[in-house]
Design an enzyme around this catalytic site. Sequence first.
Site, PDB file in Angstrom:
ATOM      1  N   LYS A  48      93.573 -33.066 -16.029  1.00 59.16           N
ATOM      2  CA  LYS A  48      92.954 -32.116 -15.089  1.00 59.16           C
ATOM      3  C   LYS A  48      92.749 -32.792 -13.726  1.00 59.16           C
ATOM      4  O   LYS A  48      92.796 -34.027 -13.631  1.00 59.16           O
ATOM      5  CB  LYS A  48      91.623 -31.624 -15.660  1.00 59.16           C
ATOM      6  N   TYR A 275      81.365 -43.226  15.333  1.00 61.68           N
ATOM      7  CA  TYR A 275      80.371 -42.149  15.482  1.00 61.68           C
ATOM      8  C   TYR A 275      78.953 -42.679  15.321  1.00 61.68           C
ATOM      9  O   TYR A 275      78.689 -43.518  14.451  1.00 61.68           O
ATOM     10  CB  TYR A 275      80.586 -41.079  14.402  1.00 61.68           C
TER      11      TYR A 275
HETATM   12  C1  LIG Z   1      87.249 -33.977 -18.882  1.00 61.01           C
HETATM   13  C2  LIG Z   1      87.069 -33.803 -20.336  1.00 61.01           C
HETATM   14  C3  LIG Z   1      87.485 -34.804 -21.231  1.00 61.01           C
HETATM   15  C4  LIG Z   1      87.990 -36.154 -20.780  1.00 61.01           C
HETATM   16  O1  LIG Z   1      86.889 -36.971 -20.562  1.00 61.01           O
HETATM   17  P1  LIG Z   1      87.025 -38.545 -20.270  1.00 61.01           P
HETATM   18  O2  LIG Z   1      85.631 -39.017 -20.315  1.00 61.01           O
HETATM   19  O3  LIG Z   1      87.627 -38.669 -18.907  1.00 61.01           O
HETATM   20  O4  LIG Z   1      87.884 -39.113 -21.323  1.00 61.01           O
HETATM   21  C5  LIG Z   1      87.382 -34.541 -22.584  1.00 61.01           C
HETATM   22  N1  LIG Z   1      86.884 -33.364 -23.032  1.00 61.01           N
HETATM   23  C6  LIG Z   1      86.444 -32.396 -22.209  1.00 61.01           C
HETATM   24  C7  LIG Z   1      85.898 -31.145 -22.777  1.00 61.01           C
HETATM   25  C8  LIG Z   1      86.508 -32.584 -20.822  1.00 61.01           C
HETATM   26  O5  LIG Z   1      86.068 -31.628 -20.020  1.00 61.01           O
END
Ligand SMILES: *Cc1c(COP(=O)(O)O)cnc(C)c1O
Length: 383
Positions: A48, A275
């Site tokens: 993601k 800035y």
């Molecule tokens: C993002 C997510 C993961 C991955 O988590 P990590 O800590 O990066 O391994 C796993 N399960 C769900 C439901 C998530 O939203």
Amino acid sequence: MKTIIQGKEEISKTDRAYIEINLKNLCHNVKVLQNAMPKKCELMAVVKAEAYGHGAFYISKYLNKMGIKSFAVATIDEGIKLRKYGIRGDILILGWTCVNRAYELKKYDLTQTLIDFEYAYELSRQGVAVKAHIKIDTGMHRLGIPCEEFLNVKKVFSMKNIKISGIFTHLCCSDSRNPEDIEFTKGQILSFYNLIDILKASSITIPKLHIQSSYGLLNYPELNCDYVRAGIALYGVLSTPDNDTKLKLDLRPVFSLKSKVVLIRSVKKGDSIGYGRSFTAKRDSRIAILSVGYGDGFPRNLSCGRGSVKINQHIVPVIGRICMDQLAVDITDAGDVNCGDIATLIGAEESNVLSAPVVADNSGSISNELLCRMGARLPVRIE
Ligand SMILES: *Cc1c(COP(=O)(O)O)cnc(C)c1O
């Protein structure tokens, strides 16, 4: 899709800033994680947010080529993109999708998370057969059917247009080794398996089970599930610098952030830079301007010495306020620095000051956020 550039030559001539991806390390991490998992358990690669800022295209393609057949994304549009890239296998959407888009779920062969009972009911009513995993809330109280509502869970299995291929829960403090948090997590795991036992007792065929994300695997490696949903560990870093985990794996960072020195200037003692005039030179100084800023994802709160970068083996401080597209560093003590030299802001090869967990910590966050914010403007170079 992000720009892909291969070959050092092109980078040094044209690119102001870029992400460098080390696929060897990604490959290594996949193997290390797979070795730490039970034999029949499969790695579900969480890609993601542009694969945590690494670029979903190259990462997913590479993983697919390595034999990874299971992916997770947050949104339907991320899922559709993966299909357009030609990714094969299962793609689970972990978050909410508008039920009006049921047809697209089917068309692109995506698997939807059922975020609660009413959602499952509405999705089934769309009249399109959709693959789904049921999410169970065992204590995080974010998404999922509460684990006590086993009657509702059973009903979902008989919904006409829902094809259940998995059931899962999410742990909310599996990163912690604090005894109370361990107690809580064990409670979550127990509640999940209790529900599974109830379903079994009702002659429901149990689909694929999954519980652990990265820390779930690192701290509860004894669980025996069908998938581990690995995100941050896949990219070879932990969320924070001083995380203690039960399982200590040799994970290697995949991501580096680099930028070019585009100007070098001399300033006099008493001159201010940037800035708000928040930095005033205490001595005659040499300043390098790097062509990267918070618009690229480098956190603005690393301004004024809270962040540093590496140029030609010297660690030098960020001075003044980080701008949207540029920042300044003090190179007075860094020897011979020239325009066109490459600075490392986050380094895959660095074990300490420039590692993602440390940079994230200096900016008041975790590696997960730091990395996933790099997704927008930067090109990706594949090592
Ligand atoms: C993002 C997510 C993961 C991955 O988590 P990590 O800590 O990066 O391994 C796993 N399960 C769900 C439901 C998530 O939203």
